[in-house]
Design a protein around this motif. Sequence first.
Motif, PDB file in Angstrom:
ATOM      1  N   ALA A  81     190.045  29.433  -4.215  1.00  0.00           N
ATOM      2  CA  ALA A  81     188.904  30.054  -3.527  1.00  0.00           C
ATOM      3  C   ALA A  81     188.629  31.593  -4.499  1.00  0.00           C
ATOM      4  CB  ALA A  81     189.251  30.530  -2.099  1.00  0.00           C
ATOM      5  N   GLU A  82     189.744  32.426  -4.781  1.00  0.00           N
ATOM      6  CA  GLU A  82     189.533  33.349  -5.171  1.00  0.00           C
ATOM      7  C   GLU A  82     188.905  33.366  -6.803  1.00  0.00           C
ATOM      8  OE1 GLU A  82     193.394  34.946  -5.331  1.00  0.00           O
ATOM      9  OE2 GLU A  82     193.583  35.933  -3.439  1.00  0.00           O
ATOM     10  N   GLN A  83     189.145  32.128  -7.332  1.00  0.00           N
ATOM     11  CA  GLN A  83     188.480  32.088  -8.645  1.00  0.00           C
ATOM     12  C   GLN A  83     187.041  31.663  -8.535  1.00  0.00           C
ATOM     13  OE1 GLN A  83     190.482  29.044 -10.939  1.00  0.00           O
ATOM     14  NE2 GLN A  83     192.572  29.717 -10.141  1.00  0.00           N
ATOM     15  N   ALA A  84     186.689  30.804  -7.393  1.00  0.00           N
ATOM     16  CA  ALA A  84     185.377  30.427  -6.908  1.00  0.00           C
ATOM     17  C   ALA A  84     184.499  31.617  -6.703  1.00  0.00           C
ATOM     18  CB  ALA A  84     185.460  29.644  -6.084  1.00  0.00           C
ATOM     19  N   ALA A  85     185.195  32.842  -6.001  1.00  0.00           N
ATOM     20  CA  ALA A  85     184.675  34.187  -5.466  1.00  0.00           C
ATOM     21  C   ALA A  85     184.042  34.586  -6.752  1.00  0.00           C
ATOM     22  CB  ALA A  85     185.493  34.795  -4.684  1.00  0.00           C
ATOM     23  N   ARG A  86     184.702  34.636  -7.525  1.00  0.00           N
ATOM     24  CA  ARG A  86     184.103  35.361  -9.006  1.00  0.00           C
ATOM     25  C   ARG A  86     182.777  34.682  -9.481  1.00  0.00           C
ATOM     26  NH1 ARG A  86     189.872  36.018  -9.741  1.00  0.00           N
ATOM     27  NH2 ARG A  86     190.184  34.253 -10.943  1.00  0.00           N
ATOM     28  N   ARG A  87     182.547  33.676  -9.251  1.00  0.00           N
ATOM     29  CA  ARG A  87     181.471  32.980  -9.600  1.00  0.00           C
ATOM     30  C   ARG A  87     180.328  32.783  -8.698  1.00  0.00           C
ATOM     31  NH1 ARG A  87     185.691  29.444 -11.108  1.00  0.00           N
ATOM     32  NH2 ARG A  87     184.904  27.981  -9.255  1.00  0.00           N
ATOM     33  N   ALA A  88     180.534  33.284  -7.528  1.00  0.00           N
ATOM     34  CA  ALA A  88     179.372  33.288  -6.362  1.00  0.00           C
ATOM     35  C   ALA A  88     178.437  34.175  -6.805  1.00  0.00           C
ATOM     36  CB  ALA A  88     180.223  33.622  -5.096  1.00  0.00           C
ATOM     37  N   PRO A  89     177.202  33.511  -6.227  1.00  0.00           N
ATOM     38  CA  PRO A  89     175.939  34.409  -6.375  1.00  0.00           C
ATOM     39  C   PRO A  89     175.991  35.530  -5.507  1.00  0.00           C
ATOM     40  CG  PRO A  89     175.572  32.303  -5.133  1.00  0.00           C
ATOM     41  CD  PRO A  89     176.909  32.421  -5.652  1.00  0.00           C
ATOM     42  N   VAL A  90     176.696  35.807  -4.298  1.00  0.00           N
ATOM     43  CA  VAL A  90     176.757  36.749  -3.507  1.00  0.00           C
ATOM     44  C   VAL A  90     178.322  37.205  -3.388  1.00  0.00           C
ATOM     45  CG1 VAL A  90     174.998  35.616  -1.926  1.00  0.00           C
ATOM     46  CG2 VAL A  90     177.568  35.129  -1.397  1.00  0.00           C
TER      47      VAL A  90
ATOM     48  N   GLY B 264     189.128  26.930   2.141  1.00  0.00           N
ATOM     49  CA  GLY B 264     189.674  25.885   1.298  1.00  0.00           C
ATOM     50  C   GLY B 264     189.505  26.480  -0.252  1.00  0.00           C
ATOM     51  N   SER B 265     188.963  25.572  -1.030  1.00  0.00           N
ATOM     52  CA  SER B 265     189.198  26.004  -2.449  1.00  0.00           C
ATOM     53  C   SER B 265     187.772  26.664  -2.764  1.00  0.00           C
ATOM     54  CB  SER B 265     189.077  24.714  -3.389  1.00  0.00           C
ATOM     55  OG  SER B 265     188.054  23.861  -3.204  1.00  0.00           O
ATOM     56  N   GLY B 266     186.801  27.142  -1.799  1.00  0.00           N
ATOM     57  CA  GLY B 266     185.825  27.980  -2.194  1.00  0.00           C
ATOM     58  C   GLY B 266     184.466  27.096  -2.398  1.00  0.00           C
ATOM     59  N   SER B 267     184.443  25.760  -2.014  1.00  0.00           N
ATOM     60  CA  SER B 267     183.250  25.116  -2.425  1.00  0.00           C
ATOM     61  C   SER B 267     181.940  25.535  -1.851  1.00  0.00           C
ATOM     62  CB  SER B 267     183.387  23.794  -1.940  1.00  0.00           C
ATOM     63  OG  SER B 267     184.826  22.882  -2.376  1.00  0.00           O
ATOM     64  N   ASN B 268     181.859  26.297  -0.849  1.00  0.00           N
ATOM     65  CA  ASN B 268     180.935  26.795  -0.190  1.00  0.00           C
ATOM     66  C   ASN B 268     180.053  27.915  -0.995  1.00  0.00           C
ATOM     67  OD1 ASN B 268     180.667  24.991   2.094  1.00  0.00           O
ATOM     68  ND2 ASN B 268     181.724  26.356   3.462  1.00  0.00           N
ATOM     69  N   PHE B 269     181.126  28.899  -1.517  1.00  0.00           N
ATOM     70  CA  PHE B 269     180.395  29.970  -2.083  1.00  0.00           C
ATOM     71  C   PHE B 269     179.327  29.952  -2.961  1.00  0.00           C
ATOM     72  CE2 PHE B 269     185.176  31.462  -2.218  1.00  0.00           C
ATOM     73  CZ  PHE B 269     185.177  31.615  -0.706  1.00  0.00           C
ATOM     74  N   ALA B 270     179.086  28.861  -3.624  1.00  0.00           N
ATOM     75  CA  ALA B 270     178.020  28.838  -4.661  1.00  0.00           C
ATOM     76  C   ALA B 270     176.687  28.470  -3.869  1.00  0.00           C
ATOM     77  CB  ALA B 270     178.262  27.654  -5.747  1.00  0.00           C
ATOM     78  N   HIS B 271     176.687  28.129  -2.805  1.00  0.00           N
ATOM     79  CA  HIS B 271     175.599  27.546  -2.007  1.00  0.00           C
ATOM     80  C   HIS B 271     175.068  28.758  -0.954  1.00  0.00           C
ATOM     81  CE1 HIS B 271     176.671  23.857  -3.831  1.00  0.00           C
ATOM     82  NE2 HIS B 271     177.874  23.878  -3.432  1.00  0.00           N
TER      83      HIS B 271
END
Length: 277
Positions: free
Chosen positions: A136-145, A108-115
């Motif tokens: 999701a690509e935008q969210a991936a750049r902010r993810a902790p992993v 989806g929009s990458g809501s899981n990535f931060a968790h």
Amino acid sequence: MLDRLGAHVQAFIRRLVVVFLATADARGEADCSSRAGPPGFVAVLDLPSRRAARHAGGVPPAPAAVHHPVFARVFGRLAAAGERSGLAELRGRVLADTAGRVLEVGAGSGSNFAHYPPAVTQVVAVEPEPYLRGLAEQAARRAPVPVDVVDGVAEALPAGEGEFDTVVSTLVLCSVADQPRALRELHRVLRPGGRLVFWEHVRAERPPLTIVQDALDRTVWPVLCGGCHVGRDTATAITAAGFTMERLERHRLPDTRIPLPMAPHVLGTALPAEPAR
């Protein structure tokens, strides 16, 4: 928290209807210009005949491209609102069991990535819808992993056998075109001893809600909601695909006085017990 979630779910449904009707004509595909109906509606109606034609030659149908431009934009906004209203806490709880190399299906929009917890070394996030994949690509750049977002569908994952320690499915098995085939793919890419982590809304346990769910699934709900079905018995389908339940919880989200059709949820983990069927 549940009251806030209930309000957002109801707002989500209202906005879906309003935005969908307002933009249907503008976003209709050119080859459907002479036929009535919102974008994607003709494709949905034609899908069974297309599948039958492919099966007639003895060849399994290839997964169809996923393109829900109206729904994707509404979903992206509502997903962000849901995170602020309590879903972030729930995602953290669901993903606490993830570790190693992870494949997330239907990101989806990458809501899981931060968790994702520090035990995760890499996430390969598969998302077929172009607009959501961009989010999701935008969210991936902010993810902790480390997160790599790739195009693909659940029924034909871009991965080899046994490549992943964990497979994650959150609120996606309701909308895949072929759920048994998708679950076989999740089983295939898991290594022996790996774990499926899931959170899905599912079929109610009894009428009258099951009757409402069946009526929605046969009519407007999949068209309005990007192929989503509210009446799938996903927990049973997971075990039928060769998994053994390690943990299974049932919840009603949101827990309103009158249950909403999408309120029954399951979350938990499952282990690949045997070759996928």
